[in-house]
Motif scaffolding. Structure first.
Motif, PDB file in Angstrom:
ATOM      1  N   HIS A   1     -30.860 -20.440  77.920  1.00 49.89           N
ATOM      2  CA  HIS A   1     -31.346 -19.958  76.802  1.00 49.89           C
ATOM      3  C   HIS A   1     -32.560 -20.715  76.538  1.00 49.89           C
ATOM      4  CE1 HIS A   1     -32.093 -19.107  72.551  1.00 49.89           C
ATOM      5  NE2 HIS A   1     -31.015 -18.070  72.703  1.00 49.89           N
ATOM      6  N   PRO A   2     -33.636 -20.186  75.968  1.00 52.01           N
ATOM      7  CA  PRO A   2     -34.925 -20.998  75.583  1.00 52.01           C
ATOM      8  C   PRO A   2     -34.788 -22.272  75.110  1.00 52.01           C
ATOM      9  CG  PRO A   2     -35.299 -18.471  75.297  1.00 52.01           C
ATOM     10  CD  PRO A   2     -33.831 -18.549  75.562  1.00 52.01           C
ATOM     11  N   GLU A   3     -33.803 -22.408  74.154  1.00 52.10           N
ATOM     12  CA  GLU A   3     -33.628 -23.522  73.224  1.00 52.10           C
ATOM     13  C   GLU A   3     -33.424 -24.611  74.172  1.00 52.10           C
ATOM     14  OE1 GLU A   3     -30.809 -22.701  70.134  1.00 52.10           O
ATOM     15  OE2 GLU A   3     -31.983 -21.380  69.240  1.00 52.10           O
ATOM     16  N   ASP A   4     -32.821 -24.528  75.491  1.00 56.03           N
ATOM     17  CA  ASP A   4     -32.376 -25.495  76.402  1.00 56.03           C
ATOM     18  C   ASP A   4     -33.554 -26.108  76.895  1.00 56.03           C
ATOM     19  OD1 ASP A   4     -29.616 -24.741  75.957  1.00 56.03           O
ATOM     20  OD2 ASP A   4     -29.656 -23.244  77.674  1.00 56.03           O
TER      21      ASP A   4
ATOM     22  N   PRO B   1     -35.338 -16.137  83.109  1.00 56.34           N
ATOM     23  CA  PRO B   1     -36.120 -15.014  83.378  1.00 56.34           C
ATOM     24  C   PRO B   1     -35.921 -13.625  82.559  1.00 56.34           C
ATOM     25  CG  PRO B   1     -34.474 -15.188  85.240  1.00 56.34           C
ATOM     26  CD  PRO B   1     -34.480 -16.469  84.019  1.00 56.34           C
ATOM     27  N   ASP B   2     -34.629 -13.772  81.989  1.00 56.34           N
ATOM     28  CA  ASP B   2     -34.357 -12.625  81.184  1.00 56.34           C
ATOM     29  C   ASP B   2     -34.866 -12.744  79.704  1.00 56.34           C
ATOM     30  OD1 ASP B   2     -32.705 -11.546  82.857  1.00 56.34           O
ATOM     31  OD2 ASP B   2     -31.113 -12.777  82.017  1.00 56.34           O
ATOM     32  N   TRP B   3     -36.006 -13.547  79.361  1.00 57.95           N
ATOM     33  CA  TRP B   3     -36.546 -13.936  78.277  1.00 57.95           C
ATOM     34  C   TRP B   3     -38.264 -13.931  78.438  1.00 57.95           C
ATOM     35  CZ3 TRP B   3     -34.549 -14.786  73.199  1.00 57.95           C
ATOM     36  CH2 TRP B   3     -33.065 -14.943  73.350  1.00 57.95           C
ATOM     37  N   SER B   4     -38.845 -13.085  77.656  1.00 61.27           N
ATOM     38  CA  SER B   4     -40.573 -13.130  77.853  1.00 61.27           C
ATOM     39  C   SER B   4     -41.179 -13.794  76.892  1.00 61.27           C
ATOM     40  CB  SER B   4     -40.638 -11.657  78.142  1.00 61.27           C
ATOM     41  OG  SER B   4     -40.339 -10.861  76.981  1.00 61.27           O
TER      42      SER B   4
ATOM     43  N   PHE C   1     -51.106  -9.878  82.441  1.00 59.60           N
ATOM     44  CA  PHE C   1     -50.218 -10.927  83.293  1.00 59.60           C
ATOM     45  C   PHE C   1     -49.249 -11.204  82.255  1.00 59.60           C
ATOM     46  CE2 PHE C   1     -53.306 -13.394  80.933  1.00 59.60           C
ATOM     47  CZ  PHE C   1     -52.517 -14.528  80.569  1.00 59.60           C
ATOM     48  N   GLN C   2     -47.999 -11.901  82.898  1.00 57.99           N
ATOM     49  CA  GLN C   2     -47.013 -12.416  82.098  1.00 57.99           C
ATOM     50  C   GLN C   2     -47.075 -13.958  82.277  1.00 57.99           C
ATOM     51  OE1 GLN C   2     -44.718 -10.796  80.244  1.00 57.99           O
ATOM     52  NE2 GLN C   2     -45.804  -8.770  80.646  1.00 57.99           N
ATOM     53  N   GLN C   3     -46.640 -14.555  81.092  1.00 59.90           N
ATOM     54  CA  GLN C   3     -46.448 -15.836  80.969  1.00 59.90           C
ATOM     55  C   GLN C   3     -45.197 -16.434  81.251  1.00 59.90           C
ATOM     56  OE1 GLN C   3     -48.920 -18.058  77.451  1.00 59.90           O
ATOM     57  NE2 GLN C   3     -47.926 -16.254  76.888  1.00 59.90           N
ATOM     58  N   ILE C   4     -45.108 -17.197  82.219  1.00 55.57           N
ATOM     59  CA  ILE C   4     -43.602 -17.589  82.696  1.00 55.57           C
ATOM     60  C   ILE C   4     -43.139 -18.888  82.804  1.00 55.57           C
ATOM     61  CG2 ILE C   4     -43.200 -15.435  84.137  1.00 55.57           C
ATOM     62  CD1 ILE C   4     -44.014 -17.243  86.760  1.00 55.57           C
ATOM     63  N   VAL C   5     -42.093 -19.261  82.493  1.00 51.85           N
ATOM     64  CA  VAL C   5     -41.719 -20.893  82.642  1.00 51.85           C
ATOM     65  C   VAL C   5     -40.964 -21.243  84.064  1.00 51.85           C
ATOM     66  CG1 VAL C   5     -40.292 -22.729  81.518  1.00 51.85           C
ATOM     67  CG2 VAL C   5     -40.559 -20.567  80.301  1.00 51.85           C
ATOM     68  N   VAL C   6     -41.740 -22.456  84.302  1.00 54.24           N
ATOM     69  CA  VAL C   6     -41.429 -22.455  86.071  1.00 54.24           C
ATOM     70  C   VAL C   6     -41.240 -23.981  86.008  1.00 54.24           C
ATOM     71  CG1 VAL C   6     -42.966 -20.897  87.021  1.00 54.24           C
ATOM     72  CG2 VAL C   6     -43.893 -22.961  86.380  1.00 54.24           C
TER      73      VAL C   6
ATOM     74  N   TRP D   1     -43.634 -22.057  71.382  1.00 54.99           N
ATOM     75  CA  TRP D   1     -43.656 -20.863  72.159  1.00 54.99           C
ATOM     76  C   TRP D   1     -42.541 -20.007  71.640  1.00 54.99           C
ATOM     77  CZ3 TRP D   1     -47.348 -20.252  76.058  1.00 54.99           C
ATOM     78  CH2 TRP D   1     -47.761 -21.380  76.330  1.00 54.99           C
ATOM     79  N   GLN D   2     -42.969 -18.644  71.625  1.00 54.52           N
ATOM     80  CA  GLN D   2     -42.089 -17.367  70.962  1.00 54.52           C
ATOM     81  C   GLN D   2     -41.563 -16.889  72.220  1.00 54.52           C
ATOM     82  OE1 GLN D   2     -41.270 -17.521  67.823  1.00 54.52           O
ATOM     83  NE2 GLN D   2     -39.917 -15.944  67.639  1.00 54.52           N
ATOM     84  N   PHE D   3     -40.112 -16.749  72.349  1.00 57.70           N
ATOM     85  CA  PHE D   3     -39.360 -15.956  73.191  1.00 57.70           C
ATOM     86  C   PHE D   3     -38.945 -14.721  72.763  1.00 57.70           C
ATOM     87  CE2 PHE D   3     -39.821 -20.034  75.105  1.00 57.70           C
ATOM     88  CZ  PHE D   3     -40.116 -20.074  76.614  1.00 57.70           C
ATOM     89  N   GLU D   4     -38.763 -13.830  73.599  1.00 55.86           N
ATOM     90  CA  GLU D   4     -38.216 -12.615  73.212  1.00 55.86           C
ATOM     91  C   GLU D   4     -37.192 -12.029  74.532  1.00 55.86           C
ATOM     92  OE1 GLU D   4     -38.705  -7.782  71.524  1.00 55.86           O
ATOM     93  OE2 GLU D   4     -40.297  -9.457  71.706  1.00 55.86           O
ATOM     94  N   SER D   5     -35.867 -11.900  74.228  1.00 58.93           N
ATOM     95  CA  SER D   5     -34.985 -11.377  75.218  1.00 58.93           C
ATOM     96  C   SER D   5     -35.247  -9.731  75.573  1.00 58.93           C
ATOM     97  CB  SER D   5     -33.497 -11.456  74.593  1.00 58.93           C
ATOM     98  OG  SER D   5     -33.172 -10.749  73.792  1.00 58.93           O
ATOM     99  N   THR D   6     -34.412  -9.421  76.459  1.00 61.55           N
ATOM    100  CA  THR D   6     -34.646  -7.933  76.780  1.00 61.55           C
ATOM    101  C   THR D   6     -33.789  -7.105  75.673  1.00 61.55           C
ATOM    102  OG1 THR D   6     -32.540  -8.088  78.173  1.00 61.55           O
ATOM    103  CG2 THR D   6     -34.678  -8.403  79.390  1.00 61.55           C
ATOM    104  N   SER D   7     -32.844  -7.726  75.153  1.00 60.86           N
ATOM    105  CA  SER D   7     -32.255  -7.105  73.920  1.00 60.86           C
ATOM    106  C   SER D   7     -32.903  -6.988  72.600  1.00 60.86           C
ATOM    107  CB  SER D   7     -30.549  -7.540  73.835  1.00 60.86           C
ATOM    108  OG  SER D   7     -30.761  -9.038  73.280  1.00 60.86           O
TER     109      SER D   7
END
Length: 300
Positions: free
Chosen positions: A182-185, A261-264, A163-168, A203-209
């Motif tokens: 941006h996650p910092e927001d 959604p562009d960050w996981s 499963f994926q963790q998502i911010v809602v 929480w540690q986020f990673e972008s698609t790039s």
């Protein structure tokens, strides 16, 4: 060499599972004196102390814990052998103890428990739903379902799904504070903390790039079970991070929206964890297979 009295294994298993000699005697419908004597004879035969007694409780020694696992498996195998002969087939029987997180248990496991009990009425199921991670050996569960990440242990684990963790957040909160880009927001938004997690605020986020961003949340609310957290988020009290499978229905009907959604976040797994014994009852194996099949259909 003196032959062991295997009947004493059943007495010992009953004592451990019931917690007291009195309760074990009531379960077996014999006198307390008989149960106490059989425990004494078993310890003498083994030359080891299996339980430490006081006026109210019995606590297993380290040797007693190991012996209990082996004795329980032997008793269960014997019971199944008798039942298989009686019925002419290897149908599940006996007791089945299961634990799972509250969110997964209510949504996915409880319906399968009901389905299984209807199909196999000779099985008695004891289901414990809690976000506390019980050790299946210490708490004497046949199956412990886990959502997230497993710590190293001697237990046997089977991965059932990922499963994926998502911010809602609720649409109302997004309208009030704006949609973060941006996650910092996220750090400026009220956050509903899951107190049962080992590190619930960082929480540690990673972008698609491949860009990474570590975010420290500020809690506005705290709770220790996921359904309560989701309910608070739906009402607009704050944002939070949920497993995607547990927020899917609300996202589909519009009561929750996914943020950034562009960050996981790190992906997790759904696991079935078993005590490290060679023998598993027919009920354990059949239920595990049924639940795995239902999860594949529901999470596909």
């Amino acid at each position: 060499m003196k032959k062991s009295n295997l009947n004493r294994l059943e007495y010992f298993v009953a004592i451990v599972e019931e917690g007291t000699i009195t309760a074990a005697a009531e379960r077996m419908r014999i006198s307390k004196a008989v149960v106490s004597k059989q425990l004494q004879l078993l310890e003498e035969e083994l030359g080891a102390t299996l339980v430490v007694r006081n006026s109210r409780h019995l606590n297993l020694t380290e040797v007693g814990q190991s012996f209990y696992e082996a004795a329980r498996a032997s008793v269960a195998q014997a019971e199944e052998a008798f039942e298989a002969v009686r019925q002419g087939r290897n149908e599940p029987t006996g007791n089945l103890r299961i634990t799972a997180p509250l969110d997964m248990g209510v949504t996915y496991i409880s319906p399968v428990v009901a389905e299984f009990r209807i199909a196999y009425p000779a099985v008695t199921i004891d289901l414990t739903l809690s976000d506390t991670r019980f050790d299946p050996v210490e708490a004497r569960f046949d199956i412990a379902y886990r959502v997230g990440w497993l710590a190293d242990s001697a237990n046997v684990a089977r991965k059932l799904a990922g499963f994926q963790q998502i911010v809602v957040a609720s649409p109302r909160l997004v309208e009030q504070f704006g949609r973060p880009e941006h996650p910092e927001d996220l750090a400026r938004l009220p956050f509903v903390e899951h107190r049962a997690l080992p590190n619930p605020l960082h929480w540690q986020f990673e972008s698609t790039s491949g860009e990474t961003s570590g975010v420290q949340m500020t809690p506005a609310l705290r709770a220790d079970v996921t359904p309560a957290i989701k309910a608070m988020v739906v009402e607009g009290a704050g944002i939070s991070i949920l497993p995607d499978f547990f927020a899917k229905r609300e996202i589909d009907n519009g009561t929750l929206v996914r943020l950034v959604p562009d960050w996981s976040l790190p992906a997790g797994g759904i696991y079935a964890v078993y005590p490290p014994t060679q023998f598993r009852s027919a009920a354990t194996k059949r239920f595990a297979d049924l639940l795995a099949e239902r999860l594949r259909k529901n999470l596909a």
